[in-house]
Design an enzyme around this catalytic site. Structure first.
Site, PDB file in Angstrom:
ATOM      1  N   VAL A  96      -0.519   2.253   8.268  1.00  0.00           N
ATOM      2  CA  VAL A  96       0.012   3.606   8.056  1.00  0.00           C
ATOM      3  C   VAL A  96       0.351   4.183   9.428  1.00  0.00           C
ATOM      4  O   VAL A  96      -0.525   4.312  10.294  1.00  0.00           O
ATOM      5  CB  VAL A  96      -0.993   4.515   7.314  1.00  0.00           C
ATOM      6  CG1 VAL A  96      -0.401   5.912   7.145  1.00  0.00           C
ATOM      7  CG2 VAL A  96      -1.375   3.922   5.960  1.00  0.00           C
ATOM      8  N   HIS A 100      -4.802   7.544  12.893  1.00  0.00           N
ATOM      9  CA  HIS A 100      -6.026   7.892  12.163  1.00  0.00           C
ATOM     10  C   HIS A 100      -7.167   7.113  12.782  1.00  0.00           C
ATOM     11  O   HIS A 100      -6.988   5.978  13.232  1.00  0.00           O
ATOM     12  CB  HIS A 100      -5.888   7.561  10.671  1.00  0.00           C
ATOM     13  CG  HIS A 100      -5.334   6.202  10.408  1.00  0.00           C
ATOM     14  ND1 HIS A 100      -3.986   5.905  10.543  1.00  0.00           N
ATOM     15  CD2 HIS A 100      -5.941   5.044  10.046  1.00  0.00           C
ATOM     16  CE1 HIS A 100      -3.789   4.634  10.265  1.00  0.00           C
ATOM     17  NE2 HIS A 100      -4.964   4.083   9.970  1.00  0.00           N
TER      18      HIS A 100
HETATM   19  P1  AMP Z   1      -4.632   1.115   9.077  1.00  0.00           P
HETATM   20  O1  AMP Z   1      -4.530  -0.275   8.495  1.00  0.00           O
HETATM   21  O2  AMP Z   1      -5.475   1.210  10.305  1.00  0.00           O
HETATM   22  O3  AMP Z   1      -3.261   1.734   9.252  1.00  0.00           O
HETATM   23  O4  AMP Z   1      -5.429   1.965   8.010  1.00  0.00           O
HETATM   24  C1  AMP Z   1      -4.830   2.559   6.902  1.00  0.00           C
HETATM   25  C2  AMP Z   1      -5.936   2.851   5.943  1.00  0.00           C
HETATM   26  O5  AMP Z   1      -5.457   3.805   5.002  1.00  0.00           O
HETATM   27  C3  AMP Z   1      -6.432   1.640   5.141  1.00  0.00           C
HETATM   28  O6  AMP Z   1      -7.820   1.437   5.380  1.00  0.00           O
HETATM   29  C4  AMP Z   1      -6.139   2.027   3.697  1.00  0.00           C
HETATM   30  O7  AMP Z   1      -7.129   1.582   2.807  1.00  0.00           O
HETATM   31  C5  AMP Z   1      -6.073   3.544   3.770  1.00  0.00           C
HETATM   32  N1  AMP Z   1      -5.264   4.193   2.753  1.00  0.00           N
HETATM   33  C6  AMP Z   1      -4.007   3.861   2.362  1.00  0.00           C
HETATM   34  N2  AMP Z   1      -3.590   4.714   1.415  1.00  0.00           N
HETATM   35  C7  AMP Z   1      -4.588   5.612   1.211  1.00  0.00           C
HETATM   36  C8  AMP Z   1      -4.769   6.724   0.346  1.00  0.00           C
HETATM   37  N3  AMP Z   1      -3.798   7.113  -0.522  1.00  0.00           N
HETATM   38  N4  AMP Z   1      -5.929   7.413   0.402  1.00  0.00           N
HETATM   39  C9  AMP Z   1      -6.895   7.023   1.257  1.00  0.00           C
HETATM   40  N5  AMP Z   1      -6.801   5.973   2.097  1.00  0.00           N
HETATM   41  C10 AMP Z   1      -5.664   5.270   2.070  1.00  0.00           C
END
Ligand code: AMP
Length: 114
Positions: A96, A100
């Protein structure tokens, strides 16, 4: 630019389990937790990757770390231990593109990560 999934959560267009929120930051439960505690601390300002950080963002990043610390205490993993992670770009595992901070804990975590 299309909104990221996190921007949609911030704008209340899609639901999330919100753990903390203030003017600058929202913290939510990860939808696909990798441990008993897995929170995401997200700035409301959309910064795509750590590479896009500006010196002006230093306060917000500092605040994100403080929110992680406070949540770790709330979840009672501050003494047992936890991990905080920013993934950056493809090799870093970022999926994403809105920075974060992961807060992960509640079990023994391996090092180095896979
Ligand atoms: P990253 O791979 O570091 O970009 O982390 C993205 C994180 O966002 C992953 O751990 C996903 O499980 C989490 N994620 C994706 N969509 C959602 C959502 N709608 N609500 C909560 N977490 C999410």
């Amino acid at each position: 630019m299309n909104k990221t999934i996190f921007q949609k959560i911030i704008d209340r267009e899609i639901p999330a389990n919100i753990l903390y929120e203030d003017n600058d930051i929202i913290a939510i439960e990860d939808i696909n937790p990798v441990a008993e505690v897995h929170a995401l601390i997200i700035p409301k300002k959309c910064i795509p990757t750590l590479n896009d950080l500006d010196p002006m963002d230093a306060d917000i990043v500092g605040k994100m770390v403080l929110v992680a610390k406070n949540l770790a205490k709330e979840f009672k993993i501050d003494e047992s231990g936890y991990r905080t992670v920013f993934n950056c770009n493809d090799d870093g595992g970022q999926t994403v593109y809105h920075i974060h901070l992961h807060l992960i804990g509640g079990r023994k975590l391996n090092w180095p990560p896979g």
